[in-house]
Enzyme design. Structure first.
Site, short mmCIF file in Angstrom:
data_model
loop_
_atom_site.label_atom_id
_atom_site.label_comp_id
_atom_site.label_asym_id
_atom_site.label_seq_id
_atom_site.Cartn_x
_atom_site.Cartn_y
_atom_site.Cartn_z
N HIS A 86 0.87 -1.07 -0.15
CA HIS A 86 -0.14 0.11 -0.18
C HIS A 86 0.98 0.89 -0.26
CE1 HIS A 86 -0.15 -0.59 4.41
NE2 HIS A 86 0.05 0.88 4.49
N ASP A 222 1.38 -7.96 2.53
CA ASP A 222 1.46 -6.56 2.19
C ASP A 222 3.15 -5.98 1.89
OD1 ASP A 222 1.21 -3.69 1.43
OD2 ASP A 222 -0.55 -3.39 3.23
N SER A 652 3.92 2.24 8.50
CA SER A 652 3.99 0.78 6.99
C SER A 652 5.39 1.00 6.49
CB SER A 652 2.91 1.82 6.24
OG SER A 652 1.34 1.75 6.37
N1 ARG Z 1 -4.36 0.41 7.75
C1 ARG Z 1 -3.33 1.04 7.44
C2 ARG Z 1 -3.07 1.87 7.30
O1 ARG Z 1 -3.38 2.69 8.33
C3 ARG Z 1 -3.43 0.31 5.79
C4 ARG Z 1 -4.12 1.37 4.63
C5 ARG Z 1 -4.12 0.30 3.36
N2 ARG Z 1 -4.79 -0.96 2.82
C6 ARG Z 1 -6.59 -0.38 2.48
N3 ARG Z 1 -7.06 -1.78 2.74
N4 ARG Z 1 -7.05 0.62 2.46
O2 ARG Z 1 -2.85 3.05 6.41
N1 GLU Z 2 -1.20 1.75 7.48
C1 GLU Z 2 -0.29 2.38 8.50
C2 GLU Z 2 0.81 3.16 7.90
O1 GLU Z 2 0.11 3.19 6.48
C3 GLU Z 2 -0.19 1.25 9.16
C4 GLU Z 2 -1.02 1.57 10.28
C5 GLU Z 2 -1.17 2.27 11.56
O2 GLU Z 2 -1.28 3.55 11.56
O3 GLU Z 2 -0.44 1.75 12.10
O4 GLU Z 2 1.89 3.48 7.83
#
Ligand code: ARG
Ligand code: GLU
Length: 725
Positions: A86, A222, A652
């Protein structure tokens, strides 16, 4: 009295051990002084100087800020970088087309020549970190207004930057910590030629999509891979075909041994933004006012998008990224409210504040300077509440109605012309380029429906004072029907199609500008902005300045009043280390989550042809044949695991490292119940989610058969080595 005293002691004991376990995003240069002992107690086998050193190579030399929004790490001596899928998604998307659909099918470079350049993408190393608080705060005196203080600080920072000796390929910036109580200087090296090397198909890299996002148990691979290129002297350079793979000072070894419950882990990266030192009053406002406002608006927007996306395949593709973006924070805030409530974060804050108050009152000097802090903060939060709510409404609604965004963009041409007519041409080209992109992912029917739905919230759910008169007039002209109002606006504006915008911009500047100024969407947007600026932001900024000042003093007071507590500064996108253990958790009564997931779980979730849960055929075949190579464990392929590391957005792509500093996983998310760790970390339910490095290697080796990449890596077996010792 005695009872209260005992309770207070007990609470303090809890308080100080709490920060010793898993909470904290620590500054790498202070690990030796603050954390090394604790880290070793938790299982770490290396020294703080192996993590951060400026006199020898250390782990920090393998960590980069990836594009400023994620973290990545160097995993070979040829500059190979690993980050999340991502995080690399934008680059993957930019290279994708109907013919080469890298989002759907994945992408692998089997030699350097196949690697793809990404203009604008960069990787920043931290060369060193130094404290500069004294110099930054020179001539800053108590009682200064916020703006006077800020201009003195800015002046000092400019001077320090001017005087500081660095190499000409290095950059440098200074950041505030502890709400402006400390300042650190960072010398950095930014590489600008970062090429795409590999990415699995979305059905692996984003398996489970929105349904599984922020959730455990998780089964997402991921990850994506890039490579840093440098000039012939190994220095940063803009993209050039004859740049060469970067030779790093340090690259991470990769452990094939996996993790067991209780194993030490640390996550090294660039966490973006946390607010751990707020008062109960502030947390209450986030939990009861701001989060619910933002969640409510996003729920409506997602409902609209979902309806269209389900009915129309083309719209589904067009709006996929937008939907994911809106959904990501929507889901996180819901988890935040739930977690703050379930762990009684407010009461914890209040208990902490009552100890604070007792100590302050017992010391005349503190009482004098800090005695009113909490009540002043509380009062200012009450004052700011209607304005912060209106801010959330404006900031959440306006950008989601794209016609208003387009109007704003075009309107900026008018301002540009009045300021400096010579920049008009360039600005016009920039806007046209941007709008080309916007309209690829724009459907006027969807946007009109968003307008109807969100405007109804804008008008009916906030104080009438903050609602633009032009919006009220539009409604009045349409018998208070949002549908009719939207229909009128969208048919009368010239800016709902790219062709019409192009026609307008081809006119001589003066005619084009008149057309822009007179467009109904521009007029509506301008009035909304004007209403917001005069009725909301003026007051909002005033109260925010008071809060900033009070919060800075409150932070300073906490540092003084709790000398036995170790404090870490809130995340601010600078390099941090967080550490903890691999650990299961109990999200609620009668439910216990294990800490590892396996490929078997991917197959359990498999829904053939599904948008979120499809599985590529080759992966199914490998699963059936149990063809996991050296990456499996007792006939199963591990996929993800969780730990108690305190992480946030920006982490991330951060490496998760074992006790020896070997790479064992890649951080990519947190569990839903624990997203309140940005405001109040609680070791019982806060877990970060990592993809096991063996799953990453299995996909590269067995799925993609990119042996060229595997052969670059340094794979190790620390457990076997420890046994033979
Ligand atoms: N929750 C993670 C973050 O905050 C992953 C986001 C990307 N994945 C998604 N399915 N939107 O960035
Ligand atoms: N998915 C998050 C990011 O893009 C990390 C998850 C979180 O917020 O801890 O940095």
């Amino acid at each position: 009295m005695m009872k209260r005293f005992l309770l207070c002691c007990l609470f303090l004991a809890l308080l100080s051990t709490r920060s010793f376990a898993d909470e904290g995003m620590w500054l790498p240069q202070l690990l030796q002084a603050l954390n090394e002992k604790d880290m070793k107690k938790l299982g770490m086998k290396i020294n703080a100087s192996d993590i951060y050193s400026i006199s020898k190579g250390s782990l920090k030399d393998a960590i980069v800020s990836f594009g400023g929004f994620c973290t990545a790490e160097v995993i070979s001596d040829k500059g190979l970088l690993l980050t999340n899928h991502h995080c690399g998604f934008d680059a993957i998307q930019n290279h994708s087309s109907v013919v080469n659909n890298y989002i759907r099918d994945g992408f692998w470079a089997y030699n350097y020549g196949q690697e793809l350049q990404n203009p604008g993408l960069f990787a920043t190393f931290i060369v060193r970190i130094e404290e500069v608080t004294k110099d930054v705060l020179q001539h800053v005196i108590p009682g200064m207004t916020e703006s006077a203080r800020q201009s003195q600080v800015d002046k000092n920072i400019a001077q320090i930057k001017k005087d500081y000796k660095k190499e000409n390929w290095e950059d440098l910036f200074i950041r505030s910590f502890f709400d402006g109580n400390k300042y650190f200087l960072f010398v950095t090296e930014t590489y600008k030629d970062v090429r795409l090397v590999g990415a699995p198909p979305s059905s692996i890299g984003n398996f489970g999509k929105d349904t599984d996002n922020w959730m455990w148990p998780r089964h997402t691979g991921d990850f994506s891979m890039f490579r840093i290129y440098a000039d012939k002297d190994n220095r940063p350079a803009n993209y050039a075909p004859d740049n060469v793979p970067y030779k790093p000072k340090r690259s991470l070894k990769i452990s094939l041994d996996g993790m067991k419950e209780g194993d030490f882990t640390m996550v090294f990266g660039f966490p973006g933004n946390t607010r751990e030192y707020l008062t109960a009053a502030a947390v209450k406002q986030i939990r009861d006012v701001n989060d619910p406002a933002r969640i409510g608006i996003r729920a409506k927007a997602l409902e609209v998008l979902n309806r269209f996306m389900r009915a129309d395949e083309h719209i589904k593709i067009q709006y996929a990224a937008k939907y994911a973006g809106i959904e990501n924070a929507y889901k996180k805030w819901q988890g935040e409210v739930l977690g703050l409530t379930r762990t009684d974060a407010l009461q914890k804050k209040l208990d902490y504040e009552s100890v604070f108050t007792q100590r302050v009152n017992a010391n005349p000097a503190w009482k004098n300077s800090y005695g009113n802090l909490l009540s002043d903060l509380s009062k200012t939060y009450t004052d700011i509440q209607p304005y912060s709510y209106a801010r959330d409404y404006f900031n959440e609604i306006v950008p989601k109605i794209e016609l208003l965004g387009i109007a704003a963009d075009l309107n900026s041409l008018v301002t540009a012309w009045t300021k400096d007519s010579t920049s008009y041409g360039k600005k016009k080209t920039d806007i046209l380029n941007r709008l080309e992109e916007t309209f690829k992912e724009y459907d006027v029917t969807v946007d009109k429906k968003l307008f109807e739905t969100l405007m109804e919230m804008y008008v009916s759910k906030q104080d009438d004072n903050y609602v633009s008169a032009a919006v009220k007039q539009l409604l009045k002209d349409n018998n208070q029907s949002y549908t009719n109002a939207a229909a009128q606006l969208y048919s009368n504006s010239g800016f709902t199609s790219l062709d019409r915008i192009k026609q307008t911009l081809e006119l001589p500047a003066s005619e084009a500008l008149t057309k822009i100024k007179e467009d109904v969407a521009v007029k509506l947007y301008s009035d909304m902005l004007k209403t917001f600026t005069s009725n909301v932001s003026r007051k909002l900024n005033e109260y925010q300045a008071s809060i900033n000042q009070l919060q800075r003093t409150y932070m300073q007071a906490q540092l003084e009043v709790f000398p036995e507590k170790r404090f870490y500064p809130d995340a601010n996108s600078t390099l941090r280390v967080t550490y903890g253990n691999v650990k299961p958790y109990r999200p609620k009564d009668a439910v216990q989550y294990n800490y590892y997931t396996y490929l078997d779980g991917v197959m359990e979730k498999y829904v053939p042809g599904d948008y979120e849960f499809d599985v590529p055929k080759k992966l199914i075949d490998l699963y059936k044949a149990k063809d996991f190579g050296p990456y499996g464990e007792n006939g199963r392929q591990p996929v993800c695991f969780i730990g108690s590391n305190h992480t946030t957005g920006g982490n991330s792509g951060s490496p998760s490292l074992d006790a020896y500093g070997n790479l064992v996983g890649l951080n990519f998310d947190r569990v839903w119940e624990g997203t309140m760790s940005d405001i109040n970390y609680d070791p019982s339910i806060c877990r970060n989610i990592m993809v096991d490095i063996r799953y990453v290697l299995f996909i590269i080796d067995k799925y993609a058969e990119a042996k060229n990449l595997i052969s670059e890596l340094n794979l190790v077996h620390p457990r076997a080595k420890a046994k033979t010792k």
